[in-house]
Design an enzyme around this catalytic site. Structure first.
Site, short mmCIF file in Angstrom:
data_model
loop_
_atom_site.label_atom_id
_atom_site.label_comp_id
_atom_site.label_asym_id
_atom_site.label_seq_id
_atom_site.Cartn_x
_atom_site.Cartn_y
_atom_site.Cartn_z
N GLY A 49 1.42 -0.97 0.19
CA GLY A 49 -0.40 -0.10 -0.19
C GLY A 49 0.84 1.44 -0.02
O GLY A 49 1.71 1.16 0.29
N LEU A 103 7.18 1.57 3.18
CA LEU A 103 8.11 2.27 2.27
C LEU A 103 8.76 3.71 2.89
O LEU A 103 9.24 3.80 2.30
CB LEU A 103 7.32 2.51 0.90
N GLU A 144 -2.08 2.36 5.86
CA GLU A 144 -2.05 3.82 5.07
C GLU A 144 -2.72 5.04 5.62
O GLU A 144 -2.80 6.18 5.42
CB GLU A 144 -2.61 3.03 3.83
N HIS A 147 -0.99 7.28 7.57
CA HIS A 147 -0.66 7.99 6.71
C HIS A 147 -0.99 9.85 6.25
O HIS A 147 -0.71 10.98 6.30
CB HIS A 147 0.53 7.32 5.09
#
Length: 189
Positions: A49, A103, A144, A147
């Protein structure tokens, strides 16, 4: 294919609260291009994701997908999901400890995530969705959404469990994959 640079921990863009996307803006070429860039960037990095804030775009758009991902071979499949203005609510108090990476952060560690969620979002075509997510898929959704709220995985990880990817592979991957595989079999995702 446009692969964008993924921001790394320390970049102030990762701490921004992303803004809502209006229905009027969803079909615009710049919104659709951003969605395509998110998909290309996630796939290029072998992510499960990515949120728009991770590529410096402060809007509430995220994408998720798992399909034989070499970075996360233990994760169950997730069909490509484009979520605009995603939200969630926990359906109960059940949690699971996940060793989670990101990431934007070169570290992993253990944190608790809710197991059962009701999620809602609008897709790239302007269609509203509501569904139930469970297990690791629910964990990815929460990651996600974090974030998009300016929250990083290191804000939630137990600091005593932080590890690099290399050390995770060397010392922790085997026991984690064994435990999480049993969990995935139990909850079905």
């Amino acid at each position: 294919m446009t692969v964008r640079r993924i921001l790394s921990i320390g970049h102030p863009g990762l701490r921004v609260q992303a803004g809502e996307v209006s229905r009027h803006d969803i079909p615009l070429p710049e919104t659709q291009t951003l969605i395509d860039d998110l998909i290309d960037t996630m796939r290029d990095a072998n992510g499960s994701g990515i949120a728009a804030t991770q590529i410096g775009e402060p809007v509430r758009i995220m994408v998720m997908e798992v399909d034989d991902n070499p970075r996360y071979p233990y994760k169950p499949p997730i069909p490509l999901t484009v979520a605009i203005n995603p939200e969630y609510e926990a359906l109960d108090d059940r949690t699971v400890v996940i060793n989670e990476g990101c990431l934007s952060v070169p570290l992993r560690g253990e944190l608790e995530r809710r197991v059962n969620l009701r999620v809602s979002y609008t897709d790239r075509f302007g269609t509203d969705h509501e569904r139930v997510l469970r297990g690791l898929t629910a964990g990815t959704w929460q990651h996600e959404c974090d974030h998009l709220d300016g929250v990083l995985v290191v804000d939630r990880i137990d600091p005593g469990t932080l590890t690099t990817w290399e050390e995770f592979d060397r010392h922790h991957r085997g026991p984690f994959v064994e435990r999480i595989t049993r969990f995935v079999a139990e909850v079905g995702s």
